[in-house]
Design a protein around this motif. Structure first.
Motif, PDB file in Angstrom:
ATOM      1  N   THR A 591      44.432  44.774  49.041  1.00  0.00           N
ATOM      2  CA  THR A 591      42.785  45.101  49.110  1.00  0.00           C
ATOM      3  C   THR A 591      42.541  45.919  50.348  1.00  0.00           C
ATOM      4  O   THR A 591      42.020  46.271  50.331  1.00  0.00           O
ATOM      5  CB  THR A 591      42.385  43.351  48.318  1.00  0.00           C
ATOM      6  N   ALA A 594      43.218  49.312  51.264  1.00  0.00           N
ATOM      7  CA  ALA A 594      42.578  49.650  49.592  1.00  0.00           C
ATOM      8  C   ALA A 594      41.311  49.780  50.465  1.00  0.00           C
ATOM      9  O   ALA A 594      40.287  50.919  50.444  1.00  0.00           O
ATOM     10  CB  ALA A 594      42.473  49.137  48.342  1.00  0.00           C
ATOM     11  N   TYR A 595      40.725  49.009  50.794  1.00  0.00           N
ATOM     12  CA  TYR A 595      39.176  48.793  51.291  1.00  0.00           C
ATOM     13  C   TYR A 595      38.979  49.929  52.347  1.00  0.00           C
ATOM     14  O   TYR A 595      37.654  50.445  52.896  1.00  0.00           O
ATOM     15  CB  TYR A 595      38.765  46.607  51.739  1.00  0.00           C
ATOM     16  N   PHE A 598      38.834  53.409  51.486  1.00  0.00           N
ATOM     17  CA  PHE A 598      37.214  53.252  50.830  1.00  0.00           C
ATOM     18  C   PHE A 598      36.951  53.340  52.148  1.00  0.00           C
ATOM     19  O   PHE A 598      35.373  54.715  51.789  1.00  0.00           O
ATOM     20  CB  PHE A 598      37.524  51.958  49.824  1.00  0.00           C
ATOM     21  N   SER A 700      39.819  54.719  44.203  1.00  0.00           N
ATOM     22  CA  SER A 700      39.294  53.009  44.697  1.00  0.00           C
ATOM     23  C   SER A 700      40.062  52.701  43.695  1.00  0.00           C
ATOM     24  O   SER A 700      39.140  52.363  43.059  1.00  0.00           O
ATOM     25  CB  SER A 700      38.715  53.003  45.451  1.00  0.00           C
ATOM     26  N   ASN A 701      40.646  51.886  43.309  1.00  0.00           N
ATOM     27  CA  ASN A 701      41.530  50.876  41.938  1.00  0.00           C
ATOM     28  C   ASN A 701      41.046  49.283  42.595  1.00  0.00           C
ATOM     29  O   ASN A 701      42.542  49.178  43.630  1.00  0.00           O
ATOM     30  CB  ASN A 701      42.475  51.435  41.439  1.00  0.00           C
ATOM     31  N   PHE A 702      40.512  49.008  42.059  1.00  0.00           N
ATOM     32  CA  PHE A 702      40.391  47.153  43.246  1.00  0.00           C
ATOM     33  C   PHE A 702      40.818  46.536  42.090  1.00  0.00           C
ATOM     34  O   PHE A 702      40.561  45.041  42.352  1.00  0.00           O
ATOM     35  CB  PHE A 702      38.718  47.269  42.948  1.00  0.00           C
ATOM     36  N   THR A 727      46.968  54.344  49.342  1.00  0.00           N
ATOM     37  CA  THR A 727      47.727  53.111  50.335  1.00  0.00           C
ATOM     38  C   THR A 727      48.350  51.570  50.348  1.00  0.00           C
ATOM     39  O   THR A 727      49.067  51.289  50.614  1.00  0.00           O
ATOM     40  CB  THR A 727      46.204  52.116  50.584  1.00  0.00           C
ATOM     41  N   THR A 766      43.839  53.219  47.419  1.00  0.00           N
ATOM     42  CA  THR A 766      42.513  53.706  47.390  1.00  0.00           C
ATOM     43  C   THR A 766      43.887  55.088  47.662  1.00  0.00           C
ATOM     44  O   THR A 766      44.629  55.570  48.221  1.00  0.00           O
ATOM     45  CB  THR A 766      42.230  53.692  48.613  1.00  0.00           C
TER      46      THR A 766
END
Length: 772
Positions: A591, A594-595, A598, A700-702, A727, A766
């Motif tokens: 995460t 990914a953040y 983003f 982005s896939n959270f 990522t 992401t």
């Protein structure tokens, strides 16, 4: 004279107490001079000083000691009078002349010499065990010009540090140091320092008329000397104060000012010539925020210059931002409670050492931003608070002066000289230290009269509003002056409210009737708060907070924004960035990555605080800084942290090489949602466009699940796409769910577009795509 190594100042007296009285002052030289010539036929006795003048002079309360001391023609010859405490005898000496003066008691010596004009004389001062010869400080004209005083009174002296403070110079053919200080309420001011054993009796300053400035040129005094100003307050009590304009200080907790002259030879001419070529709004701008004292604890400025530029350049950041470097007494304030606004902190070296660090960063191609704190100052009794016995830098109303959050005092932005002090200070850092940008701290606390104040605890402005009109005018003047004088410099506001026009030009009036504040950029505190609030949620709950990630695009072009993940977000119980994320260690790191992906794709500039680039799990603490041991190859989790650092490097290099991510940061046409409403999927997808129309897709896939063949509408004029960043790449510590090349555009309608692609979305990741 030969500069001596600074010694610590004497202990501070209590507020209102007289300064300590030493046994005897030190002197610039310790060898007995060889004299040529013989005494004249006789030195006549001078008429005694009037009792009132004598009393005021000895009490440090005389506004014009030069009218009493020094040399002047009188009937019968030339009157010379000097004040030399602890001296046994004093003589006037010049080529072919030696004339003993008569003692008048209390360190006063005077005599009338049978001379018709004032020669370039010196004083032979004899003590019990040695003697010194020095030019008489009271035979010199003022060493600060009328234009300087006029500009200061008008609030327009943009290089105020050249007029006030301690300046090494040659004056009337003699080398020495000129001391000047603004203290309009003082009854008298004296210079104290290690050169006179912190006894200012023999060094009273003169008042330069209505300017409120006091001046004294001390011949023979050079750089490295410690000094302060002993001020006689309106009530007759004394206070000893550090120089507000000091360009160098002792290392805290010592508090004396240090006479300074710079000798640094800049080597960044190419950088300075180029830095204004491209506006920051349409250029790459990614910032590594650093607390210098704890980045590598124990390093000096010069040692930092050997390590920091290489590290920042390797990671691809375009700029560093230093938390405040101006001198501050308490290290735990991180520099946000400043007492020496014109002096880099002595904790890591001299001002020239700090210049060496900035120079090294520039030569590595890295811009230097610094925190600047004009919102408040601490109450220390040796600094700015009630500097000359009455409120001076702060408003006269105690309720208005007190900052309710930090126990400090606010500046009086409506006072001309105070505004000049601050505007010139902003220019000073940019011109003298080649700083490329000022991040202005706590702007919101300056703009509102009711900031953190209860009902009834503040007074409205003349229009009945809550806006601080003086602060608005100050910020506009500061920004306009810096941009005019310093091409390529950017000012950045830490402003947490919806004040209209923070980054609008000062001459453009907005709906609220105010001109813009004139900043170049503004920290996007709303984006920071909302996006962190989203990623801190468990993935199953994120669909209910989807709008917290998309809301920023509603106002993204209302100002020119920086997206900050700063020191404030990783300290005092807020947890480090990776520790904010839910789930197990793998999910937290995923995460985190990914953040960041983003964030780097979102419109706006990026700022990341040290330690977050390698997913440090512990909160930052200024005592020990980042946990560099996490990158040690012997540590079993080291690949996890190194992978995040490798991702940050990749993000920065891809970002700099992709104009779509920065060229139209302030242009709404540079952004387009693909699907901003996929809340059930925890997916965000959008397009960024360069000035020539070249696109980049950010996905982005959270959610912690892989989404296969996830269809997205894309522009039809791009036949093939390729993945340039993921990522979840194993290089970054990911699981390796990637997209094969090429990704062909298909004539399948989706998301309101006639063509689309089917992609694989890795879990908690992401992905960036560009035309193949």
């Amino acid at each position: 004279m030969t500069a001596r190594r600074p010694r610590s100042a004497a202990p501070e007296p209590a507020l209102g107490a007289a300064p300590p009285g030493p046994a005897r002052p030190t002197r610039p030289a310790t060898t007995r001079p060889t004299l040529a010539g013989t005494p004249p036929a006789g030195t006549g006795r001078a008429a005694p000083l009037a009792a009132e003048d004598r009393g005021r002079l000895l009490a440090g309360a005389h506004h014009d000691p030069h009218a009493l001391l020094g040399a002047r023609p009188v009937a019968g010859g030339l009157l010379v009078r000097t004040l030399r405490p602890f001296a046994r005898a004093v003589s006037v000496v010049a080529p072919g002349l030696r004339a003993p003066l008569h003692s008048e008691g209390d360190g006063l010596f005077a005599g009338v010499l049978p001379l018709g004009k004032v020669p370039a004389y010196a004083l032979l001062v004899e003590y019990d065990d040695d003697a010194v010869t020095v030019p008489d400080a009271y035979r010199f004209l003022p060493a600060v010009g009328e234009l300087d005083l006029h500009l200061f009174a008008e609030g327009r002296h943009e290089q105020l540090w050249q007029a006030l403070g301690a300046r090494v110079m040659t004056h009337q053919g003699v080398s020495g140091t000129r001391f000047t200080v603004w203290a309009p309420n003082a009854r008298g001011v004296r210079v104290v320092g290690n050169f006179n054993h912190w006894d200012g009796t023999g060094s009273p300053m003169r008042s330069l008329g209505s300017s409120g400035v006091w001046e004294l040129f001390l011949p023979g005094l050079g750089e490295g000397e410690l000094y302060k100003f002993e001020i006689t307050r309106p009530d007759g009590s004394h206070t000893v104060r550090a120089d507000p304009m000091a360009r160098r200080t002792e290392c805290p907790p010592a508090t004396a000012s240090v006479v300074h002259a710079s000798h640094h030879a800049w080597q960044d001419a190419d950088w300075m010539a180029r830095r204004g070529e491209h506006p920051v709004h349409s250029a790459p701008f990614s910032v590594y925020e650093v607390h210098l004292a704890s980045w590598r604890p124990g390093l000096t400025y010069r040692q930092l210059a050997a390590q920091l530029p290489a590290y920042v350049k390797d990671l691809g950041f375009t700029h560093v931002e230093f938390m405040p470097v101006a001198e501050h007494p308490f290290g735990g304030s991180w520099g946000y409670q400043v007492t020496g606004f014109y002096a880099p902190t002595a904790r890591m070296g001299t001002p020239d050492d700090f210049k060496f660090l900035v120079d090294a960063l520039h030569r590595a191609g890295i811009g230097v931003l610094m925190d600047w704190v004009p919102a408040h100052f601490p109450r220390d009794a040796w600094a700015l608070a009630e500097f000359d016995g009455r409120p001076l830098y702060e408003p006269g109303d105690p309720a208005r002066a007190a900052h309710p959050d930090w126990g400090t005092l606010e500046f009086d932005y409506g006072r001309t000289e105070v505004r000049n002090f601050l505007v010139a200070n902003a220019v000073y850092w940019c011109e003298e230290f080649h700083i490329d940008g000022l991040r202005v701290d706590a702007v919101a606390s300056m703009l509102y009269l009711d900031y953190s104040r209860q009902e009834g605890g503040w007074t409205p402005n003349v229009h009945g509003g809550r806006e601080n009109l003086d602060a608005v005018a100050f910020l506009q003047e500061m920004n306009a002056t810096v941009y005019r004088r310093c091409p390529g410099v950017v000012t950045i506001a830490e402003e947490s409210t919806a004040w209209d026009g923070v980054t609008r030009a000062t001459h453009h009036v907005g709906p609220g009737g105010f001109g813009g504040l004139g900043f170049g950029l503004k920290w996007n505190m709303g984006w920071m708060h909302d996006s962190l609030g989203y990623v801190e949620k468990e993935p199953v709950h994120r669909k209910y907070h989807h709008g917290e990630m998309t809301f920023s695009m509603v106002y993204a072009y209302s100002e020119n924004y920086v997206l900050p993940i700063s020191h404030d977000e990783v300290v005092h119980g807020k947890q480090a960035l990776v520790s904010k994320m839910p789930g197990d260690w793998w999910q937290r790191r995923a995460t985190h990555r990914a953040y960041l992906g983003f964030m780097w794709a979102h419109p706006g500039k990026q700022l990341l605080f040290m330690g977050q680039e390698f997913a440090q799990g512990a909160e930052w603490a200024e005592q020990h800084g980042p946990d560099w041991w996490l990158l040690d190859p012997s540590y079993e989790a080291e690949p996890d942290h190194r992978g995040v650092r490798d991702l940050v490097r990749e993000l920065n290099h891809r970002y700099a090489a992709t104009p779509a991510l920065w060229e139209r940061d302030t242009d709404p046409a540079g952004f387009d949602w693909i699907d901003g409403d996929a809340s059930e999927d925890n997916v965000f997808s959008f397009l960024r466009y360069a000035a020539d129309g070249s696109p980049l897709i950010a996905l982005s896939n959270f959610s912690p699940v892989v989404r296969h063949a996830y269809r997205l509408g894309v522009p039809g004029d791009v036949p093939v796409w390729r993945e340039v960043l993921n990522t979840d790449d194993p290089r970054f510590g990911g699981g390796g769910v990637t997209n094969p090349d090429p990704l062909k555009t298909e004539p399948v309608a989706c998301n309101g577009r006639r063509t689309s692609i089917a992609v694989v979305l890795p879990p908690l990741a992401t992905v960036w795509l560009v035309p193949a």
